[in-house]
Design a protein around this motif. Structure first.
Motif, PDB file in Angstrom:
ATOM      1  N   GLN A  77      82.062 -52.451  68.844  1.00 52.70           N
ATOM      2  CA  GLN A  77      80.820 -52.963  68.292  1.00 52.70           C
ATOM      3  C   GLN A  77      79.600 -52.467  69.067  1.00 52.70           C
ATOM      4  O   GLN A  77      78.562 -52.154  68.490  1.00 52.70           O
ATOM      5  CB  GLN A  77      80.837 -54.495  68.296  1.00 52.70           C
ATOM      6  CG  GLN A  77      79.598 -55.137  67.696  1.00 52.70           C
ATOM      7  CD  GLN A  77      79.393 -54.783  66.232  1.00 52.70           C
ATOM      8  OE1 GLN A  77      80.371 -54.578  65.498  1.00 52.70           O
ATOM      9  NE2 GLN A  77      78.142 -54.711  65.797  1.00 52.70           N
ATOM     10  N   LYS A  78      79.733 -52.356  70.388  1.00 55.47           N
ATOM     11  CA  LYS A  78      78.595 -51.974  71.232  1.00 55.47           C
ATOM     12  C   LYS A  78      78.799 -50.550  71.753  1.00 55.47           C
ATOM     13  O   LYS A  78      79.789 -50.259  72.422  1.00 55.47           O
ATOM     14  CB  LYS A  78      78.451 -52.956  72.399  1.00 55.47           C
ATOM     15  CG  LYS A  78      78.091 -54.363  71.964  1.00 55.47           C
ATOM     16  CD  LYS A  78      77.945 -55.297  73.150  1.00 55.47           C
ATOM     17  CE  LYS A  78      79.297 -55.582  73.799  1.00 55.47           C
ATOM     18  NZ  LYS A  78      79.159 -56.585  74.897  1.00 55.47           N
ATOM     19  N   HIS A  79      77.843 -49.689  71.425  1.00 56.85           N
ATOM     20  CA  HIS A  79      77.933 -48.275  71.811  1.00 56.85           C
ATOM     21  C   HIS A  79      76.802 -47.912  72.764  1.00 56.85           C
ATOM     22  O   HIS A  79      75.661 -48.350  72.589  1.00 56.85           O
ATOM     23  CB  HIS A  79      77.860 -47.389  70.571  1.00 56.85           C
ATOM     24  CG  HIS A  79      79.068 -47.476  69.688  1.00 56.85           C
ATOM     25  ND1 HIS A  79      80.017 -46.486  69.621  1.00 56.85           N
ATOM     26  CD2 HIS A  79      79.475 -48.465  68.836  1.00 56.85           C
ATOM     27  CE1 HIS A  79      80.965 -46.844  68.764  1.00 56.85           C
ATOM     28  NE2 HIS A  79      80.661 -48.029  68.270  1.00 56.85           N
ATOM     29  N   LEU A  80      77.135 -47.102  73.743  1.00 58.12           N
ATOM     30  CA  LEU A  80      76.144 -46.587  74.676  1.00 58.12           C
ATOM     31  C   LEU A  80      76.110 -45.071  74.543  1.00 58.12           C
ATOM     32  O   LEU A  80      77.140 -44.400  74.666  1.00 58.12           O
ATOM     33  CB  LEU A  80      76.502 -46.966  76.120  1.00 58.12           C
ATOM     34  CG  LEU A  80      75.502 -46.506  77.183  1.00 58.12           C
ATOM     35  CD1 LEU A  80      74.199 -47.301  77.067  1.00 58.12           C
ATOM     36  CD2 LEU A  80      76.080 -46.662  78.589  1.00 58.12           C
ATOM     37  N   THR A 110      74.083 -47.513  63.645  1.00 60.32           N
ATOM     38  CA  THR A 110      73.247 -48.659  63.261  1.00 60.32           C
ATOM     39  C   THR A 110      73.456 -49.006  61.797  1.00 60.32           C
ATOM     40  O   THR A 110      73.498 -50.192  61.427  1.00 60.32           O
ATOM     41  CB  THR A 110      71.766 -48.347  63.532  1.00 60.32           C
ATOM     42  OG1 THR A 110      71.583 -48.022  64.911  1.00 60.32           O
ATOM     43  CG2 THR A 110      70.891 -49.544  63.176  1.00 60.32           C
ATOM     44  N   LYS A 114      76.604 -51.469  63.944  1.00 60.83           N
ATOM     45  CA  LYS A 114      76.938 -51.435  65.360  1.00 60.83           C
ATOM     46  C   LYS A 114      75.675 -51.622  66.208  1.00 60.83           C
ATOM     47  O   LYS A 114      74.558 -51.377  65.753  1.00 60.83           O
ATOM     48  CB  LYS A 114      77.600 -50.110  65.748  1.00 60.83           C
ATOM     49  CG  LYS A 114      78.746 -49.683  64.831  1.00 60.83           C
ATOM     50  CD  LYS A 114      79.943 -50.589  64.953  1.00 60.83           C
ATOM     51  CE  LYS A 114      81.102 -50.045  64.113  1.00 60.83           C
ATOM     52  NZ  LYS A 114      82.295 -50.907  64.194  1.00 60.83           N
ATOM     53  N   THR A 115      75.871 -52.026  67.443  1.00 65.34           N
ATOM     54  CA  THR A 115      74.779 -52.141  68.410  1.00 65.34           C
ATOM     55  C   THR A 115      74.733 -50.871  69.246  1.00 65.34           C
ATOM     56  O   THR A 115      75.758 -50.445  69.789  1.00 65.34           O
ATOM     57  CB  THR A 115      74.989 -53.355  69.321  1.00 65.34           C
ATOM     58  OG1 THR A 115      75.067 -54.542  68.517  1.00 65.34           O
ATOM     59  CG2 THR A 115      73.835 -53.486  70.302  1.00 65.34           C
ATOM     60  N   HIS A 117      72.746 -48.621  72.332  1.00 61.69           N
ATOM     61  CA  HIS A 117      71.821 -48.530  73.458  1.00 61.69           C
ATOM     62  C   HIS A 117      71.892 -47.116  74.029  1.00 61.69           C
ATOM     63  O   HIS A 117      72.861 -46.384  73.796  1.00 61.69           O
ATOM     64  CB  HIS A 117      72.156 -49.560  74.537  1.00 61.69           C
ATOM     65  CG  HIS A 117      71.958 -50.976  74.101  1.00 61.69           C
ATOM     66  ND1 HIS A 117      70.716 -51.529  73.882  1.00 61.69           N
ATOM     67  CD2 HIS A 117      72.852 -51.961  73.809  1.00 61.69           C
ATOM     68  CE1 HIS A 117      70.846 -52.786  73.497  1.00 61.69           C
ATOM     69  NE2 HIS A 117      72.135 -53.067  73.433  1.00 61.69           N
ATOM     70  N   ASP A 135      65.958 -50.264  73.122  1.00 65.80           N
ATOM     71  CA  ASP A 135      67.363 -49.882  73.227  1.00 65.80           C
ATOM     72  C   ASP A 135      67.664 -48.947  74.388  1.00 65.80           C
ATOM     73  O   ASP A 135      68.825 -48.613  74.620  1.00 65.80           O
ATOM     74  CB  ASP A 135      67.823 -49.210  71.917  1.00 65.80           C
ATOM     75  CG  ASP A 135      67.722 -50.150  70.725  1.00 65.80           C
ATOM     76  OD1 ASP A 135      67.902 -51.371  70.933  1.00 65.80           O
ATOM     77  OD2 ASP A 135      67.467 -49.679  69.601  1.00 65.80           O
ATOM     78  N   GLU A 168      78.857 -54.548  79.078  1.00 62.25           N
ATOM     79  CA  GLU A 168      77.596 -54.208  78.423  1.00 62.25           C
ATOM     80  C   GLU A 168      77.804 -53.312  77.200  1.00 62.25           C
ATOM     81  O   GLU A 168      76.933 -53.252  76.332  1.00 62.25           O
ATOM     82  CB  GLU A 168      76.658 -53.521  79.414  1.00 62.25           C
ATOM     83  CG  GLU A 168      76.209 -54.427  80.556  1.00 62.25           C
ATOM     84  CD  GLU A 168      75.177 -53.758  81.438  1.00 62.25           C
ATOM     85  OE1 GLU A 168      74.544 -52.795  80.974  1.00 62.25           O
ATOM     86  OE2 GLU A 168      75.003 -54.206  82.587  1.00 62.25           O
ATOM     87  N   PHE A 169      78.914 -52.577  77.142  1.00 63.23           N
ATOM     88  CA  PHE A 169      79.205 -51.745  75.975  1.00 63.23           C
ATOM     89  C   PHE A 169      80.707 -51.562  75.837  1.00 63.23           C
ATOM     90  O   PHE A 169      81.474 -51.813  76.780  1.00 63.23           O
ATOM     91  CB  PHE A 169      78.498 -50.383  76.083  1.00 63.23           C
ATOM     92  CG  PHE A 169      78.929 -49.549  77.260  1.00 63.23           C
ATOM     93  CD1 PHE A 169      79.977 -48.650  77.154  1.00 63.23           C
ATOM     94  CD2 PHE A 169      78.270 -49.647  78.484  1.00 63.23           C
ATOM     95  CE1 PHE A 169      80.380 -47.882  78.226  1.00 63.23           C
ATOM     96  CE2 PHE A 169      78.661 -48.878  79.560  1.00 63.23           C
ATOM     97  CZ  PHE A 169      79.709 -47.986  79.440  1.00 63.23           C
ATOM     98  N   ASP A 170      81.108 -51.136  74.650  1.00 57.38           N
ATOM     99  CA  ASP A 170      82.527 -50.927  74.361  1.00 57.38           C
ATOM    100  C   ASP A 170      82.903 -49.450  74.347  1.00 57.38           C
ATOM    101  O   ASP A 170      84.038 -49.093  74.690  1.00 57.38           O
ATOM    102  CB  ASP A 170      82.881 -51.534  72.992  1.00 57.38           C
ATOM    103  CG  ASP A 170      82.630 -53.033  72.942  1.00 57.38           C
ATOM    104  OD1 ASP A 170      82.965 -53.722  73.928  1.00 57.38           O
ATOM    105  OD2 ASP A 170      82.074 -53.510  71.935  1.00 57.38           O
TER     106      ASP A 170
END
Length: 295
Positions: A77-80, A110, A114-115, A117, A135, A168-170
């Motif tokens: 869900q969380k991408h950096l 997006t 997905k989130t 950053h 972001d 903080e990210f996946d």
């Protein structure tokens, strides 16, 4: 019409600019050879380590107590997006292409809900703050680095791993420019955290690896604890090396084009200057002849 004095000053200014761009081209060409050798020398090691880690990711049994860098968090869900750019400009479209590739993936993720950053490595990547002001959550300073060293990549890797283990990210994606030639630099985006599963490329390069038995010495935990963080650092080091070569190649081409454009502008301004000067001389002659005839 511009005066002769203004044209002469402008020609002098363009000639000064041409000298600067020509000198910058020569400096970039000198730096390119060393940067190219470093990037090409590091590729086999980085590519082989990537293949090994991808194979391990597909073979090692994952569990809740297993290493996160290998098994992942169980979510995407969380991408950096780690965007590696240069510290200086005047390099053509080098930085723009990397940023554009990162923005393209960010917009796709997006749109999927997905989130996203960003973590920046290089001053020129800060342009992303104009498009995603909320972001950009990390900025690794490389301003004092004249020649990329493995310790620089290790510092960045430790920062990313700490953020990953903190939840903080996946998933982390790395963006940089792969050096193809002095003319071609290819923007690349790869997943570095967690280790992706073995791909068709890996299977094709190691046809017997699918049936290989993996044995760990001294034990699995100790081996993976050493390999996994090192793999992240190696991939980041490779990206920084590729960027260093790509930056110099792109700058050399940009300065060559600027030098040629300055030469064309000097020719046009010289023609305009000569025509204006000739027109002024002709006008003076006509006035003298007219005055003589009047007498």
């Amino acid at each position: 019409m511009a005066s002769l004095k203004a044209l002469k000053l402008r020609i002098g200014s363009v000639k000064s600019t041409q000298k600067i761009t020509k000198a910058m081209k020569m400096v970039a060409a000198a730096k390119l050879r060393r940067a190219q050798d470093a990037a090409q020398s590091g590729r086999p090691y980085a590519e082989r380590l990537t293949a090994v880690m991808e194979t391990l990711a597909s073979k090692v049994a994952t569990s809740a107590s297993g290493p996160l860098l290998l098994s992942g968090t169980g979510s995407d869900q969380k991408h950096l997006l780690v965007v590696a750019t240069s510290e200086r400009g005047l390099a053509g479209a080098f930085n723009t292409n990397i940023v554009r590739a990162a923005r393209r993936l960010a917009d796709e993720l997006t749109a999927q809900g997905k989130t996203v950053h960003f973590h920046l490595a290089g001053k020129k990547g800060r342009v992303l703050k104009r498009f995603y002001p909320q972001d950009v959550t990390g900025d690794h300073d490389l301003s004092g680095v004249k020649k990329v060293a493995f310790t620089d990549a290790q510092g960045l890797a430790q920062d990313l791993i700490a953020r990953y283990e903190a939840g903080e990210f996946d998933v982390a994606h790395l963006f940089y420019a792969r050096f193809v030639s002095a003319i071609v630099q290819e923007p690349v985006g790869v997943q570095i955290i967690p280790v992706p599963l073995a791909t068709a490329r890996t299977a094709a390069s190691s046809p017997t690896s699918a049936d290989a038995v993996v044995a760990y010495e001294p034990d699995e935990e100790a081996m993976l604890a050493e390999l996994l963080p090192r793999n992240v650092a190696v991939q980041l080091f490779r990206a920084l090396q590729e960027n260093a070569a790509s930056e110099q190649g792109s700058r050399m081409n940009a300065m060559d084009n600027a030098t040629r454009n300055a030469g064309d502008m000097i020719n046009r301004l010289s023609i305009q200057y000569n025509r204006t000067r000739q027109a002024a001389i002709t006008t003076e002659l006509i006035e003298i002849i007219a005055g003589a005839e009047a007498v």
